[in-house]
Design a protein around this motif. Structure first.
Motif, PDB file in Angstrom:
ATOM      1  N   GLY A 253     -19.690  74.856 -34.073  1.00  0.00           N
ATOM      2  CA  GLY A 253     -19.406  75.589 -32.847  1.00  0.00           C
ATOM      3  C   GLY A 253     -18.630  74.730 -31.862  1.00  0.00           C
ATOM      4  N   PRO A 254     -18.102  75.330 -30.785  1.00  0.00           N
ATOM      5  CA  PRO A 254     -17.274  74.594 -29.819  1.00  0.00           C
ATOM      6  C   PRO A 254     -17.891  73.319 -29.266  1.00  0.00           C
ATOM      7  CG  PRO A 254     -17.085  76.942 -29.425  1.00  0.00           C
ATOM      8  CD  PRO A 254     -18.154  76.778 -30.481  1.00  0.00           C
ATOM      9  N   PRO A 255     -19.211  73.268 -28.950  1.00  0.00           N
ATOM     10  CA  PRO A 255     -19.757  72.016 -28.411  1.00  0.00           C
ATOM     11  C   PRO A 255     -19.927  70.915 -29.446  1.00  0.00           C
ATOM     12  CG  PRO A 255     -21.114  73.920 -27.801  1.00  0.00           C
ATOM     13  CD  PRO A 255     -20.195  74.350 -28.897  1.00  0.00           C
ATOM     14  N   ALA A 256     -19.686  71.231 -30.727  1.00  0.00           N
ATOM     15  CA  ALA A 256     -19.959  70.259 -31.788  1.00  0.00           C
ATOM     16  C   ALA A 256     -19.152  68.977 -31.639  1.00  0.00           C
ATOM     17  CB  ALA A 256     -19.688  70.886 -33.153  1.00  0.00           C
ATOM     18  N   SER A 257     -17.995  69.038 -30.981  1.00  0.00           N
ATOM     19  CA  SER A 257     -17.175  67.831 -30.841  1.00  0.00           C
ATOM     20  C   SER A 257     -17.884  66.752 -30.042  1.00  0.00           C
ATOM     21  CB  SER A 257     -15.836  68.167 -30.178  1.00  0.00           C
ATOM     22  OG  SER A 257     -16.022  68.596 -28.845  1.00  0.00           O
ATOM     23  N   THR A 258     -18.865  67.140 -29.216  1.00  0.00           N
ATOM     24  CA  THR A 258     -19.629  66.180 -28.422  1.00  0.00           C
ATOM     25  C   THR A 258     -20.869  65.676 -29.161  1.00  0.00           C
ATOM     26  OG1 THR A 258     -18.850  67.120 -26.343  1.00  0.00           O
ATOM     27  CG2 THR A 258     -20.899  65.889 -26.231  1.00  0.00           C
ATOM     28  N   TYR A 259     -21.306  66.379 -30.202  1.00  0.00           N
ATOM     29  CA  TYR A 259     -22.575  66.051 -30.844  1.00  0.00           C
ATOM     30  C   TYR A 259     -22.456  65.639 -32.310  1.00  0.00           C
ATOM     31  CZ  TYR A 259     -24.263  68.401 -26.670  1.00  0.00           C
ATOM     32  OH  TYR A 259     -24.486  68.751 -25.366  1.00  0.00           O
ATOM     33  N   ALA A 260     -21.653  66.348 -33.096  1.00  0.00           N
ATOM     34  CA  ALA A 260     -21.607  66.090 -34.539  1.00  0.00           C
ATOM     35  C   ALA A 260     -21.202  64.665 -34.903  1.00  0.00           C
ATOM     36  CB  ALA A 260     -20.683  67.110 -35.220  1.00  0.00           C
ATOM     37  N   PRO A 261     -20.202  64.054 -34.244  1.00  0.00           N
ATOM     38  CA  PRO A 261     -19.875  62.667 -34.596  1.00  0.00           C
ATOM     39  C   PRO A 261     -21.029  61.696 -34.338  1.00  0.00           C
ATOM     40  CG  PRO A 261     -18.069  63.688 -33.401  1.00  0.00           C
ATOM     41  CD  PRO A 261     -19.236  64.609 -33.274  1.00  0.00           C
ATOM     42  N   ALA A 262     -21.770  61.931 -33.263  1.00  0.00           N
ATOM     43  CA  ALA A 262     -22.917  61.064 -32.962  1.00  0.00           C
ATOM     44  C   ALA A 262     -23.993  61.204 -34.034  1.00  0.00           C
ATOM     45  CB  ALA A 262     -23.482  61.401 -31.588  1.00  0.00           C
ATOM     46  N   VAL A 263     -24.214  62.424 -34.486  1.00  0.00           N
ATOM     47  CA  VAL A 263     -25.215  62.644 -35.536  1.00  0.00           C
ATOM     48  C   VAL A 263     -24.766  61.987 -36.837  1.00  0.00           C
ATOM     49  CG1 VAL A 263     -26.433  64.394 -36.892  1.00  0.00           C
ATOM     50  CG2 VAL A 263     -26.058  64.759 -34.448  1.00  0.00           C
ATOM     51  N   ASP A 264     -23.473  62.066 -37.149  1.00  0.00           N
ATOM     52  CA  ASP A 264     -22.981  61.406 -38.353  1.00  0.00           C
ATOM     53  C   ASP A 264     -23.152  59.892 -38.234  1.00  0.00           C
ATOM     54  OD1 ASP A 264     -21.939  61.647 -40.929  1.00  0.00           O
ATOM     55  OD2 ASP A 264     -19.897  61.221 -40.256  1.00  0.00           O
ATOM     56  N   ALA A 265     -22.928  59.347 -37.044  1.00  0.00           N
ATOM     57  CA  ALA A 265     -23.138  57.908 -36.836  1.00  0.00           C
ATOM     58  C   ALA A 265     -24.599  57.536 -37.046  1.00  0.00           C
ATOM     59  CB  ALA A 265     -22.689  57.519 -35.429  1.00  0.00           C
ATOM     60  N   LEU A 266     -25.507  58.375 -36.561  1.00  0.00           N
ATOM     61  CA  LEU A 266     -26.936  58.139 -36.775  1.00  0.00           C
ATOM     62  C   LEU A 266     -27.248  58.142 -38.267  1.00  0.00           C
ATOM     63  CD1 LEU A 266     -29.902  57.895 -35.904  1.00  0.00           C
ATOM     64  CD2 LEU A 266     -29.933  60.397 -35.657  1.00  0.00           C
ATOM     65  N   ARG A 267     -26.672  59.105 -38.982  1.00  0.00           N
ATOM     66  CA  ARG A 267     -26.888  59.204 -40.429  1.00  0.00           C
ATOM     67  C   ARG A 267     -26.400  57.930 -41.130  1.00  0.00           C
ATOM     68  NH1 ARG A 267     -23.071  59.171 -44.645  1.00  0.00           N
ATOM     69  NH2 ARG A 267     -21.710  60.415 -43.307  1.00  0.00           N
ATOM     70  N   ILE A 268     -25.212  57.436 -40.729  1.00  0.00           N
ATOM     71  CA  ILE A 268     -24.665  56.224 -41.334  1.00  0.00           C
ATOM     72  C   ILE A 268     -25.560  55.023 -41.038  1.00  0.00           C
ATOM     73  CG2 ILE A 268     -22.723  54.597 -41.234  1.00  0.00           C
ATOM     74  CD1 ILE A 268     -20.920  57.063 -40.687  1.00  0.00           C
ATOM     75  N   TYR A 269     -26.048  54.943 -39.798  1.00  0.00           N
ATOM     76  CA  TYR A 269     -26.916  53.833 -39.421  1.00  0.00           C
ATOM     77  C   TYR A 269     -28.200  53.848 -40.252  1.00  0.00           C
ATOM     78  CZ  TYR A 269     -29.254  50.337 -36.577  1.00  0.00           C
ATOM     79  OH  TYR A 269     -29.899  49.195 -36.167  1.00  0.00           O
ATOM     80  N   ILE A 270     -28.827  55.021 -40.355  1.00  0.00           N
ATOM     81  CA  ILE A 270     -30.083  55.126 -41.112  1.00  0.00           C
ATOM     82  C   ILE A 270     -29.842  54.828 -42.586  1.00  0.00           C
ATOM     83  CG2 ILE A 270     -31.935  56.690 -41.824  1.00  0.00           C
ATOM     84  CD1 ILE A 270     -32.054  55.754 -38.879  1.00  0.00           C
ATOM     85  N   ASP A 271     -28.727  55.277 -43.140  1.00  0.00           N
ATOM     86  CA  ASP A 271     -28.401  54.961 -44.533  1.00  0.00           C
ATOM     87  C   ASP A 271     -28.306  53.453 -44.739  1.00  0.00           C
ATOM     88  OD1 ASP A 271     -28.363  57.595 -45.277  1.00  0.00           O
ATOM     89  OD2 ASP A 271     -26.178  57.775 -45.375  1.00  0.00           O
ATOM     90  N   ARG A 272     -27.714  52.744 -43.753  1.00  0.00           N
ATOM     91  CA  ARG A 272     -27.606  51.286 -43.845  1.00  0.00           C
ATOM     92  C   ARG A 272     -28.980  50.633 -43.811  1.00  0.00           C
ATOM     93  NH1 ARG A 272     -23.298  47.875 -41.048  1.00  0.00           N
ATOM     94  NH2 ARG A 272     -25.027  47.564 -39.606  1.00  0.00           N
TER      95      ARG A 272
END
Length: 388
Positions: free
Chosen positions: A37-56
């Motif tokens: 959705g339109p607000p995703a540009s403010t949230y989805a990248p941060a969530v992906d970063a969290l996912r990458i951090y937790i994977d590490r």
């Protein structure tokens, strides 16, 4: 501005799958977020970063010898979906930590579910609500850079020291609770900074045309604009004003899109106030994030990942302090006396106490596009506010 709704939908659907480890063998945490959705540009990248951090963290052996089972759910910034996600995560997945990464319109239902389950709730990339300030709600915490009231104090102070003429201020907000409330707060505070608020526009989230709202701000005689809202509202209000040949200065909150957008717009009178160091500062932690994002094949620029990275750092530290076995109450107790070095991503650490689940000090920097240098530059270095 680009929206990556399809990509966000894909990673939301695939990453919602839990790790093979059973609930008894892992720290299970869950997130509901605006991944599409339109607000995703403010949230989805941060969530992906969290996912990458937790994977590490998991690749390095986890925390206290246990993996972190991160379950992601998309709510598209819709309160009903957020409520259903929270209920599922809390009652079926038995998470010990609930995360919100969505619009403030989702807060009430998610908070209700978390309180009913007596599980701590962390606002990560979604705006810090007043309930995390002293005296904080025992179960609510926030890692996000932007926060109600303090941000407007910092912004109005910057405008006051920068303006060369009496300030006639035009405000714009998204029609969601905390954005609207922050512009109400700025309106009330402006006279004490010697400013007159001449317009305040509350703009619905699905607005296709910002021209009518920008017209009202321009026609009111505003020579400064200030918006504290999801990026889509902030930047589209500015772009509509510029199309109307408005010549004033404009300040917005430095959401994770800010760095790329400053370079895209190349507007020397567009300032962003934020609590995260932009990647143009080229700190060692920025290089670390860039490398991790590239290795993970993320579809998002590393420059948009500071919020999620900080959330990951805090979650790792909190779980480490909680020990094993973990319960929601043990985790909440550990979070209530936590201090995390942000390695320069912020002006100081995130430090929580029993009564303060925001941070003890909040730091702000100001950036803009420097037309002479052809680059994003710092306008004002860290200014600290004690949080009481």
């Amino acid at each position: 501005m680009r929206y990556r709704t399809l990509g966000a939908a894909l990673f939301a659907s695939t990453l919602a799958l839990p790790l093979p480890a059973s609930a008894q063998d892992a720290y299970t945490i869950g997130l509901t977020g605006a991944l599409t959705g339109p607000p995703a540009s403010t949230y989805a990248p941060a969530v992906d970063a969290l996912r990458i951090y937790i994977d590490r963290v998991n690749a390095a052996g986890g925390v206290n010898g246990k993996k972190i089972n991160l379950i992601l759910q998309d709510d598209s910034a819709q309160p009903g979906k957020a409520a259903a996600n929270a209920k599922k995560l809390l009652t079926q997945d038995n998470v010990i930590l609930m995360l919100n990464a969505s619009l403030s319109s989702t807060y009430a239902p998610v908070t209700t579910e978390a309180k009913a389950a007596n599980v701590p709730l962390l606002f990560a990339s979604s705006v810090c609500p007043p309930t995390v300030y002293p005296p904080a709600d025992a179960l609510q915490f926030c890692t996000t850079a932007f926060a109600a009231n303090y941000d407007s104090r910092a912004t109005l102070g910057f405008i006051k020291e920068t303006a060369k003429a009496p300030v006639k201020l035009g405000l714009s907000a998204m029609a969601i609770p905390l954005s609207r409330g922050e512009m109400d707060f700025a309106e009330a505070q402006a006279p004490s900074f010697g400013m007159a608020v001449v317009a305040k526009e509350i703009i619905p989230p699905p607005t296709p045309d910002y021209t009518p709202f920008a017209t009202k701000i321009k026609d009111a005689g505003a020579n400064w604009g200030y918006s504290w809202a999801p990026w889509v509202t902030q930047v589209r209000t500015l772009e509509a004003l510029r199309r109307l040949d408005w010549k004033g200065d404009y300040v917005a909150w430095a959401h994770l899109e800010a760095e790329g957008e400053l370079a895209r717009l190349k507007d020397g009178q567009f300032y962003v106030v934020g609590a995260n160091a932009l990647f143009q500062d080229n700190l060692p932690i920025h290089a670390e994030i860039r490398e991790a994002a590239k290795k993970a094949g993320s579809q998002y620029p590393a420059e948009q990942m500071a919020e999620g990275w900080i959330a990951g750092m805090v979650i790792e530290a909190a779980l480490k302090a909680t020990g094993w076995p973990a319960t929601p109450q043990k985790l909440a107790d550990a979070m209530s006396s936590l201090k995390v070095d942000t390695k320069g991503l912020r002006g100081g650490p995130i430090e929580w106490t029993k009564d303060n689940h925001f941070r003890t000090r909040q730091y702000y920097r100001v950036y803009r596009w420097d037309t002479a240098k052809g680059a994003v530059t710092q306008v004002k270095d860290w200014v600290a506010f004690d949080v009481k």
